[in-house]
Design an enzyme around this catalytic site. Structure first.
Site, PDB file in Angstrom:
ATOM      1  N   LYS A  57       0.894  -1.158   0.000  1.00 27.12           N
ATOM      2  CA  LYS A  57       0.000   0.000   0.000  1.00 27.12           C
ATOM      3  C   LYS A  57       0.935   1.210   0.000  1.00 27.12           C
ATOM      4  O   LYS A  57       1.241   1.793   1.036  1.00 27.12           O
ATOM      5  CB  LYS A  57      -0.930  -0.042   1.221  1.00 27.12           C
ATOM      6  CG  LYS A  57      -2.157   0.840   1.037  1.00 27.12           C
ATOM      7  CD  LYS A  57      -3.241   0.514   2.028  1.00 27.12           C
ATOM      8  CE  LYS A  57      -4.296   1.604   2.090  1.00 27.12           C
ATOM      9  NZ  LYS A  57      -5.053   1.830   0.873  1.00 27.12           N
ATOM     10  N   MET A  58       1.414   1.493  -1.193  1.00 26.35           N
ATOM     11  CA  MET A  58       2.466   2.490  -1.387  1.00 26.35           C
ATOM     12  C   MET A  58       1.894   3.753  -2.019  1.00 26.35           C
ATOM     13  O   MET A  58       1.104   3.672  -2.959  1.00 26.35           O
ATOM     14  CB  MET A  58       3.543   1.899  -2.300  1.00 26.35           C
ATOM     15  CG  MET A  58       4.686   2.817  -2.567  1.00 26.35           C
ATOM     16  SD  MET A  58       6.014   2.014  -3.450  1.00 26.35           S
ATOM     17  CE  MET A  58       5.415   2.029  -5.120  1.00 26.35           C
TER      18      MET A  58
END
Ligand code: PMP
Length: 306
Positions: A159-160
């Site tokens: 979850k960048m």
């Protein structure tokens, strides 16, 4: 608009809302390398506030850091504590938590190994992500012209921050076409996920969802729904799905921390099922809301008291 609250947790301290600022030279602001999470806090029927699956969200935050080679200065326990402290400092009985781990200012080259790794936790009020009507009556979705990142172009399980330009573009395209949400296919043409949600279809009573080997985020709500569905005697298959299967599904729904369980009633001008949330979706939605904010106490391990 996010309503202003009192405090934001920044690098170990609760600071006044208006003072929680970053410099324009913040590395993550330019290049997008940073980890974040989205977590919900619910007020349950017994009056207690809980953070839903806090441990799993913080584990995923640290998994993202591992994938992108960021070394947080704080432990998992400290970030979990920060989440609870931030809710308390803002007297929030329910809402949304956004922990972020990012690269601060210093060098402006791409590598910048000595820039500080910073951490923050923000909390705000957030109702139904796609609106109350979406939860009740379902939404209209559009298969996007943007493909979800190829597994070797980006990091499907991270979850960048920077990865979300893909989501924003797909979402904007869907909204400008008069729809509520986008469905992204992968670069081979198989169904992937929404701009910020995982996706399930129901066909002949069976649930199907893309498997973890595909380009999807390993959603915590996805896992919650799979667990609850199996407990309810439903068959869940994690498998490849093609676009035709979406259009021919009896029911389709999105899952996500923000979107919770949102039924999809139309995709690309094809009515899904009867054009209203179907019986399986409604049953799962009812159970989900009973677990997170009702009086279903079957999963105490998912509830962290505030
Ligand atoms: N896919 C994407 C791209 C997301 O941003 C999210 C939201 N975190 C999800 C799926 C759903 O994940 P979760 O249920 O853990 O919120």
């Amino acid at each position: 608009m996010v309503e202003k609250l009192q405090k934001i947790w920044v690098d170990g301290e609760l600071v006044p809302w208006d003072e929680a600022k970053i410099h324009l030279l913040t590395h993550s602001f330019h290049y997008g390398l940073g980890a974040f999470e989205g977590i919900r806090c619910y007020k349950r029927a017994d009056g207690k506030s809980i953070v839903f699956r806090l441990r799993e969200h913080i584990d995923r935050l640290f998994d993202t850091c591992k994938l992108v080679l960021l070394q947080p200065k704080f432990s998992r326990e400290q970030i979990m504590r920060a989440c609870i402290d931030t809710l308390k400092a803002n007297s929030l009985e329910q809402g949304y938590l956004r922990p972020v781990i990012f690269m601060g200012e210093g060098a402006m080259g791409i590598y910048a190994p000595d820039n500080p790794v910073r951490a923050a936790v923000i909390a705000w009020n957030w109702g139904a992500y796609l609106g109350e009507d979406a939860l009740k009556n379902g939404i209209r979705a559009k298969v996007s012209s943007f493909a979800r990142h190829h597994i070797n172009v980006s990091l499907a399980k991270a979850k960048m921050m920077g990865q979300y330009t893909n989501s924003v573009l797909a979402k904007r395209e869907a909204k400008l076409a008069g729809c509520d949400e986008a469905i992204l296919l992968d670069t081979s043409g198989y169904v992937s996920e929404g701009s910020g949600e995982n996706l399930f279809i129901v066909k002949r009573g069976k649930l199907l969802t893309p498997d973890l080997g595909s380009s999807i985020l390993e959603g915590i709500t996805r896992d919650t729904v799979i667990t609850l569905a199996r407990e309810m005697g439903l068959v869940v298959e994690e498998t490849r799905i093609v676009r035709d299967q979406l259009w021919l599904a009896d029911e389709v729904f999105f899952t996500g921390t923000a979107a919770e369980i949102t039924p999809v009633r139309e995709i690309d001008s094809r009515v899904i099922g009867e054009g209203v949330p179907g019986p399986v979706t409604k049953k799962l939605q009812a159970r989900f809301f009973d677990v997170v904010r009702g009086s279903d106490n079957t999963h105490p391990e998912w509830l962290a008291e505030v």
